[in-house]
Design an enzyme around this catalytic site. Structure first.
Site, PDB file in Angstrom:
ATOM      1  N   GLU A  49       0.809  -1.220   0.000  1.00 25.88           N
ATOM      2  CA  GLU A  49       0.000   0.000   0.000  1.00 25.88           C
ATOM      3  C   GLU A  49       0.843   1.271   0.000  1.00 25.88           C
ATOM      4  O   GLU A  49       0.408   2.310  -0.491  1.00 25.88           O
ATOM      5  CB  GLU A  49      -0.967   0.011   1.180  1.00 25.88           C
ATOM      6  CG  GLU A  49      -2.090  -1.022   1.083  1.00 25.88           C
ATOM      7  CD  GLU A  49      -1.686  -2.395   1.621  1.00 25.88           C
ATOM      8  OE1 GLU A  49      -0.489  -2.603   1.924  1.00 25.88           O
ATOM      9  OE2 GLU A  49      -2.583  -3.268   1.720  1.00 25.88           O
ATOM     10  N   PHE A 106     -11.097  -7.791  14.135  1.00 24.83           N
ATOM     11  CA  PHE A 106     -10.054  -8.244  13.224  1.00 24.83           C
ATOM     12  C   PHE A 106      -9.698  -7.131  12.234  1.00 24.83           C
ATOM     13  O   PHE A 106     -10.567  -6.556  11.594  1.00 24.83           O
ATOM     14  CB  PHE A 106     -10.522  -9.492  12.467  1.00 24.83           C
ATOM     15  CG  PHE A 106      -9.516  -9.962  11.448  1.00 24.83           C
ATOM     16  CD1 PHE A 106      -8.264 -10.399  11.845  1.00 24.83           C
ATOM     17  CD2 PHE A 106      -9.821  -9.942  10.098  1.00 24.83           C
ATOM     18  CE1 PHE A 106      -7.326 -10.814  10.912  1.00 24.83           C
ATOM     19  CE2 PHE A 106      -8.884 -10.362   9.156  1.00 24.83           C
ATOM     20  CZ  PHE A 106      -7.636 -10.797   9.568  1.00 24.83           C
ATOM     21  N   GLN A 107      -8.422  -6.824  12.118  1.00 23.26           N
ATOM     22  CA  GLN A 107      -7.910  -5.767  11.242  1.00 23.26           C
ATOM     23  C   GLN A 107      -8.541  -4.412  11.518  1.00 23.26           C
ATOM     24  O   GLN A 107      -8.741  -3.614  10.620  1.00 23.26           O
ATOM     25  CB  GLN A 107      -8.061  -6.160   9.768  1.00 23.26           C
ATOM     26  CG  GLN A 107      -7.225  -7.418   9.454  1.00 23.26           C
ATOM     27  CD  GLN A 107      -6.959  -7.609   7.991  1.00 23.26           C
ATOM     28  OE1 GLN A 107      -7.829  -7.374   7.163  1.00 23.26           O
ATOM     29  NE2 GLN A 107      -5.766  -8.075   7.662  1.00 23.26           N
ATOM     30  N   LYS A 118     -17.347  -1.184   6.634  1.00 21.54           N
ATOM     31  CA  LYS A 118     -17.854  -2.120   5.650  1.00 21.54           C
ATOM     32  C   LYS A 118     -19.382  -2.100   5.558  1.00 21.54           C
ATOM     33  O   LYS A 118     -19.949  -2.200   4.468  1.00 21.54           O
ATOM     34  CB  LYS A 118     -17.370  -3.532   5.997  1.00 21.54           C
ATOM     35  CG  LYS A 118     -17.538  -4.509   4.850  1.00 21.54           C
ATOM     36  CD  LYS A 118     -16.808  -5.802   5.113  1.00 21.54           C
ATOM     37  CE  LYS A 118     -16.988  -6.759   3.943  1.00 21.54           C
ATOM     38  NZ  LYS A 118     -16.305  -8.030   4.173  1.00 21.54           N
ATOM     39  N   MET A 122      24.618   8.955   0.848  1.00 23.91           N
ATOM     40  CA  MET A 122      24.381  10.175   1.613  1.00 23.91           C
ATOM     41  C   MET A 122      24.728   9.966   3.089  1.00 23.91           C
ATOM     42  O   MET A 122      25.284  10.843   3.738  1.00 23.91           O
ATOM     43  CB  MET A 122      22.919  10.605   1.446  1.00 23.91           C
ATOM     44  CG  MET A 122      22.587  11.962   2.010  1.00 23.91           C
ATOM     45  SD  MET A 122      23.606  13.275   1.317  1.00 23.91           S
ATOM     46  CE  MET A 122      22.592  13.879  -0.020  1.00 23.91           C
TER      47      MET A 122
END
Ligand SMILES: Cc1cc2nc3c(=O)[nH]c(=O)nc-3n(C[C@H](O)[C@H](O)[C@H](O)COP(=O)(O)OP(=O)(O)OC[C@H]3O[C@@H](n4cnc5c(N)ncnc54)[C@H](O)[C@@H]3O)c2cc1C
Ligand SMILES: Cc1ncc(C[n+]2csc(CCOP(=O)(O)OP(=O)(O)O)c2C)c(N)n1
Ligand SMILES: [Mg+2]
Lengths: 186, 590
Positions: free
Chosen positions: B54, B116-117, B166, B484
């Site tokens: 993501e 959940f999640q 949802k 760097m």
């Protein structure tokens, strides 16, 4: 303005000591939506600004707006940043610096519990009277005083009550409004 | 009227995206967004690009946005999907990139139950978004999505999140279109104050050593802003420099161009900043990479600052004339006032100012020691530029030395051609950003100038490029170091190279092939041109492993805590100079 007078907020050679710390009372009108309070508090925490007092409540139900009264301290430049940072938040309608605008009233309510017997109890009652505090609860060994006033009046009351058996304090934080016909727009 | 018919929340999402003119969404599915994915399946207006992580989706959306001037859109599921987006949101926040991220959330009745999640997406993303919303009622959904686009795109652009439980995606509700969406509490000011414009022209017209310092705000303001900027420079003859974020607004081939300023900016740009008497900041934010030591920053200058965000004004540097406005409107007003008064700058002063600048230019601060056996990283970028400059090219970068060399040696003629992570400095930005740019410009040449370490942070998006036949070219300036970091260790920490060697690097050629793309490698200066041409002429995605000198340092450099006139220049710096450049106080700075 010369470079020597400038300089706040960067990682480079900030000399905050040189600048005077001011206390300002801000009135913020914002949408009454979930998350607005968290966003405002998060701003202060995330950017390292001080909150001395913060009160919030929905003021006009139909308009869905809340009013925040925030007492904060910082240099003049930091106070200006705080106002700009608050004002650019999407749900914020307006920000007023009541301190900068001059004349305003600030009031706070405190509930002060004092436990004790005998002379101390009598003295507490006498002082409560002198401060025009109301006794809102009493038992044989305790009083709860309700006191409204400027924050420093409440501070003073609390310090006087300390030796007389003060055991608990609950304060609302400051509510503030400008004097005269001026109205905060939203 | 169609607007009155009932739709499911998921249908509303797709309809709202289509009505916003969204052509591409970068996303990744999961339980909490399945209803939305089901709608994707059943329509053709909005194309979904399946990413591999993501974070990649958010950088693709950023690249898409920066290269088109449109809003980037990303989609993720609840919990880990949402948390994976935090880096991209923060990146977009710091670089003022418009992005709408839609996330799924557990059903409303499970919120707060450690379902959940479940994660507190609006809580986690609050500090890294311009605004965010948890949609609890399907009848608010369409309005909120349209508001989200409006907020992301207007004023100072930025990322926003719309978190949709949802059950709200399944629920039926009313759709309303984007027309007439206003957010009462949010009305950014875009028109300049007339008195400020007059005061600015008063000041500029008396200037002896004027300088334009431009930034990302010019790009944000759109093509018109760059056009007006060019007109203003042509009319006034004022020299111009830009931040990393503003490259391309004024052409690198332009007569008055001084190159980038700041920590790794050119000698002439930084000296001109130090010595100017009137500084005109157009859409830049006095970042610490620019100002260096604040008490020695342009000490004898009066400053004008054009910025759409009042909180940018006087944040780090006090200015004399603030102009809170959109860049294009402010420039249009300045031009109008200039023409009305028929201003002409004092030719003698301007001439001697430019002679001074020419002296600084003659230092040739980007000079480096050429090498016949190994490819110098600067040379690699120079050749890449020469071989791509006449093409329709877009450049993205990762973060590190290669990024700075790209800014110094690739010359941008147009805005929106340069995508880099400036504010957050996110390694792993460039590859997915290139994929996003390529999705928006399928026929163009899109190159990620990458580092060997950075590129491994989001390498998996190469697979996305393969899947969608997005022929991005990943040009890895491979110095086998986190260059760097190594440079700073040399400068600050006695050259103790703690953990900055890129050990166990993959074979990038084989890696490209494993993904189904093309891998190329070059390590000889004499073969570089041919190899670059081969990369350009390969029709699909390419990983180009350009093996360069390992220990080159990026100069010029203003060491932390130093003033603009205390720069370290490249070619002649000895290792001792490098080792003692930063004093104890400077070492604490970043
Ligand atoms: C390794 C590394 C090294 C770096 N070295 C350098 C360096 O040497 N030189 C350098 O320049 N940068 C450097 N940077 C980038 C630096 O960190 C900052 O990101 C950059 O300098 C900021 O650019 P900016 O001032 O143009 O601001 P931006 O972040 O682009 O901000 C734009 C400003 O314009 C305003 N604005 C936005 N839209 C509008 C509009 N429509 N109208 C008016 N105003 C608008 C915004 O409010 C904001 O204040 C480096 C980054 C990295 C990772
Ligand atoms: C996500 C992230 N982690 C760490 C850093 C700190 N950092 C800045 S540059 C750099 C090294 C980059 O190495 P490479 O990609 O090989 O580029 P080079 O400097 O060698 O060109 C690191 C670790 C960062 N900018 N971003
Ligand atoms: Mg490297």
């Amino acid at each position: 303005m010369s470079a020597h007078q400038q300089g706040t907020g960067s990682a480079y050679f900030i000399d905050t000591k040189k600048q005077e710390i001011e206390t300002h009372t801000l009135a913020v009108i914002a949408e009454n939506q979930p998350g607005v309070l968290a966003r405002i508090i998060g701003l202060f925490a995330g950017r390292g600004y001080n909150i001395d007092s913060l009160t919030v409540s929905e003021t006009e139900h139909e308009k869905h707006v809340s009013r925040f009264t925030i007492v904060t301290t910082g240099t003049a430049a930091v106070i200006t940043q705080i106002k700009a940072q608050l004002d650019r938040m999407v749900p914020v309608h307006s920000v007023a610096d009541l301190t900068a605008e001059g004349n305003f009233l600030a009031r706070e309510l405190a509930l002060v519990k004092v436990n004790g017997l005998g002379d101390k109890r009598i003295e507490a009652l006498r002082l409560g009277d002198a401060f025009r505090a109301r006794v809102v609860d009493a038992s044989v060994e305790s009083f709860v005083f309700e006191l409204t006033g400027k924050p420093d009046k409440i501070d003073q009351f609390i310090s006087l009550m300390m030796p007389l058996g003060l055991v608990e304090v609950s304060r609302t934080g400051v509510a503030a409004i400008s004097r005269g016909i001026e109205v905060l727009k939203d | 009227m169609a607007d009155e018919e009932l739709m499911t929340g998921a249908e509303i999402v797709l309809r709202a995206l289509a009505d916003q003119g969204v052509a591409h969404v970068f996303g990744y599915p999961g339980g909490a967004v399945l209803p939305i994915y089901d709608e994707f399946f059943q329509q053709e207006k909005v194309k979904h690009i399946l990413v591999r992580h993501e974070q990649g989706a958010t950088h693709m959306a950023e690249g898409y946005a920066r290269s088109t001037g449109k809003c980037g859109v990303a989609l993720a599921t609840s919990g880990p999907g949402a948390t994976n987006c935090v880096t991209g949101l923060t990146d977009a926040m710091l670089d003022s990139i418009p992005m709408v991220l839609i996330t799924g959330q557990v059903p409303t009745h499970l919120i707060g139950m450690d379902a959940f999640q479940e994660c507190d997406t609006v809580g986690i993303t609050r500090p890294c978004t311009k605004q965010n919303w948890l949609v609890k009622n399907v009848n608010d959904l369409a309005r909120i999505i349209h508001e989200a686009f409006y907020v992301a795109m207007t004023g100072r652009p930025g990322p926003v999140v719309v978190d949709i439980p949802k059950d709200v995606q399944f629920a039926k509700g009313k759709y309303t279109g984007p027309e007439g969406v206003i957010v009462k509490s949010y009305q950014p000011k875009t028109a300049p104050n007339v008195t400020a414009i007059e005061a600015a022209i008063d000041l500029i017209s008396k200037a002896k050593r004027p300088l334009l310092y431009t930034g990302g705000g010019v790009i944000n303001s759109g093509l018109e802003a760059s056009k007006l900027l060019r007109e203003f420079v042509a009319l006034s003859g004022i020299p111009i420099t830009s931040t990393l974020m503003g490259l391309g607004a004024y052409p690198a081939s332009g007569k008055e161009w001084l190159g980038m300023l700041g920590m790794h900016g050119t000698y002439e740009a930084n000296m001109a900043m130090h010595d100017c008497d009137v500084m005109i900041n157009v859409g830049a934010r006095f970042d610490d990479r620019i100002t260096g030591r604040l008490d020695a920053f342009a000490p004898n200058s009066k400053k004008i600052h054009i910025d759409i965000d009042p909180s940018s004004i006087n944040k780090t540097v006090k200015v004399d004339i603030p102009i809170v406005a959109d860049v294009k409107q402010a420039l249009a007003a300045l031009l109008a006032e200039w023409k009305k008064r028929g201003v002409k700058l004092d030719a003698v002063s301007l001439d001697s100012w430019k002679r001074k600048i020419d002296q600084w230019k003659s230092v040739d601060c980007l000079k480096y020691k050429p090498n016949r056996d190994v490819i110098m990283p600067q040379y690699a970028i120079q050749r890449l530029y020469e071989l791509t400059k006449t093409r329709d090219t877009y450049i993205t970068t990762e973060v590190g030395q290669h990024q700075m060399w790209a800014a110094q040696f690739y010359r941008f003629e147009e805005p929106n051609r340069w995508m880099t992570s400036g504010g957050l400095g996110t390694m792993g930005y460039g590859l997915p950003a290139a994929v996003g740019v390529q999705a928006a410009h399928p026929k163009s040449l899109v190159i990620d100038i990458a580092g060997d370490a950075s590129v491994q942070m989001t390498m998996q998006e190469f697979s996305t490029a393969i899947q969608y036949r997005l022929p991005v070219k990943i040009f890895i300036v491979n110095n086998h170091y986190m260059g760097m970091v190594r440079q700073w260790q040399q400068l600050l920490h006695g050259n103790r190279l703690s953990e900055s060697y890129s050990d166990a690097l993959p074979d990038f050629v084989k890696l490209a092939e494993a993904y189904g793309g093309t891998g190329l490698r070059c390590s000889k200066p004499a073969e570089l041109d041919a190899a670059i041409m081969q990369m350009i002429n390969t029709p699909g995605p390419v990983l180009f492993d350009c093996e360069v000198a390992n220990l080159a340092n990026c100069f010029p450099m203003i060491p932390s805590g130093k003033a603009h006139n205390e720069m370290l220049l490249g070619a002649d710096v000895s290792d001792e100079d490098v080792g003692s450049a930063i004093d104890a106080r400077g070492k604490q700075l970043v």
